[in-house]
Design a protein around this motif. Sequence first.
Motif, PDB file in Angstrom:
ATOM      1  N   ASN A 241       2.993 -59.732   0.742  1.00  0.00           N
ATOM      2  CA  ASN A 241       2.290 -58.637   0.066  1.00  0.00           C
ATOM      3  C   ASN A 241       3.104 -57.345   0.108  1.00  0.00           C
ATOM      4  O   ASN A 241       3.233 -56.638  -0.895  1.00  0.00           O
ATOM      5  CB  ASN A 241       0.913 -58.441   0.707  1.00  0.00           C
TER       6      ASN A 241
ATOM      7  N   ASP B 173       6.174 -57.606  -2.089  1.00  0.00           N
ATOM      8  CA  ASP B 173       5.792 -57.419  -3.483  1.00  0.00           C
ATOM      9  C   ASP B 173       5.620 -55.940  -3.837  1.00  0.00           C
ATOM     10  O   ASP B 173       5.841 -55.535  -4.975  1.00  0.00           O
ATOM     11  CB  ASP B 173       4.507 -58.178  -3.806  1.00  0.00           C
ATOM     12  N   LYS B 174       5.222 -55.130  -2.856  1.00  0.00           N
ATOM     13  CA  LYS B 174       5.069 -53.689  -3.095  1.00  0.00           C
ATOM     14  C   LYS B 174       6.417 -52.962  -3.069  1.00  0.00           C
ATOM     15  O   LYS B 174       6.587 -51.953  -3.751  1.00  0.00           O
ATOM     16  CB  LYS B 174       4.128 -53.086  -2.053  1.00  0.00           C
TER      17      LYS B 174
ATOM     18  N   SER C  36       8.692 -43.529  -1.047  1.00  0.00           N
ATOM     19  CA  SER C  36       7.598 -44.505  -1.166  1.00  0.00           C
ATOM     20  C   SER C  36       7.716 -45.611  -0.125  1.00  0.00           C
ATOM     21  O   SER C  36       6.713 -46.033   0.454  1.00  0.00           O
ATOM     22  CB  SER C  36       7.566 -45.103  -2.578  1.00  0.00           C
TER      23      SER C  36
ATOM     24  N   LEU D 119       5.012 -46.391   2.695  1.00  0.00           N
ATOM     25  CA  LEU D 119       4.434 -47.736   2.712  1.00  0.00           C
ATOM     26  C   LEU D 119       4.556 -48.380   4.090  1.00  0.00           C
ATOM     27  O   LEU D 119       3.626 -49.029   4.576  1.00  0.00           O
ATOM     28  CB  LEU D 119       5.122 -48.611   1.656  1.00  0.00           C
TER      29      LEU D 119
END
Length: 189
Positions: free
Chosen positions: A53, A56-57, A130, A134
């Motif tokens: 997950n 994927d980000k 980012s 994240l």
Amino acid sequence: MEKDIFLKNRSYRTFTNDKISKTELLMMIENARLAASAKNSQNIRYALVENENICDKIFPLTRWAGALPDWNPSVEESPVAYIVMCLPNDTPLNINLNYFDMGLAAQNILLTAVNMGYGGCILASFDKKSVHDLLNIPENYNCEILIALGKPFEIATVVEATDGNTNYYRDVEKRHNYVPKIPLSKLIF
């Protein structure tokens, strides 16, 4: 030392979906920490990502293959793991020395990955802020380098550069990556 490992250690940009374990990533960092370090400062810190997950980000935050205009790997070819190399933003050590250290550590990471049957690509073109947010990187560290990892889908081949042209290129199927290298005879004064 076997030359083969250096020939296999290319910048791979497409990957299969074979997973890399946290244990394997830790072994890569174990070998990275053994690299030389300017003034033995050991300023690099790492964030390890093998969660699908989170991978994927991260993937849409990356930019690939600057010498190949308008090309990026597809989502299906994306990395299955990342190692983020971070530096303190308040270090008294010259930043160039820190980058030198990251190069040595990154090479150890990639050689370890190749030895395990994987491959990778060192990326400096990614949305650092980012990724920092994240992964909840501490505020006193900056994300500097992102190493994308996985089992290579593509085939990379070293070829001799002709007329000084070192631009890498892909074949028509976009699976075979050719990496021109300047001949040894042209490197020595």
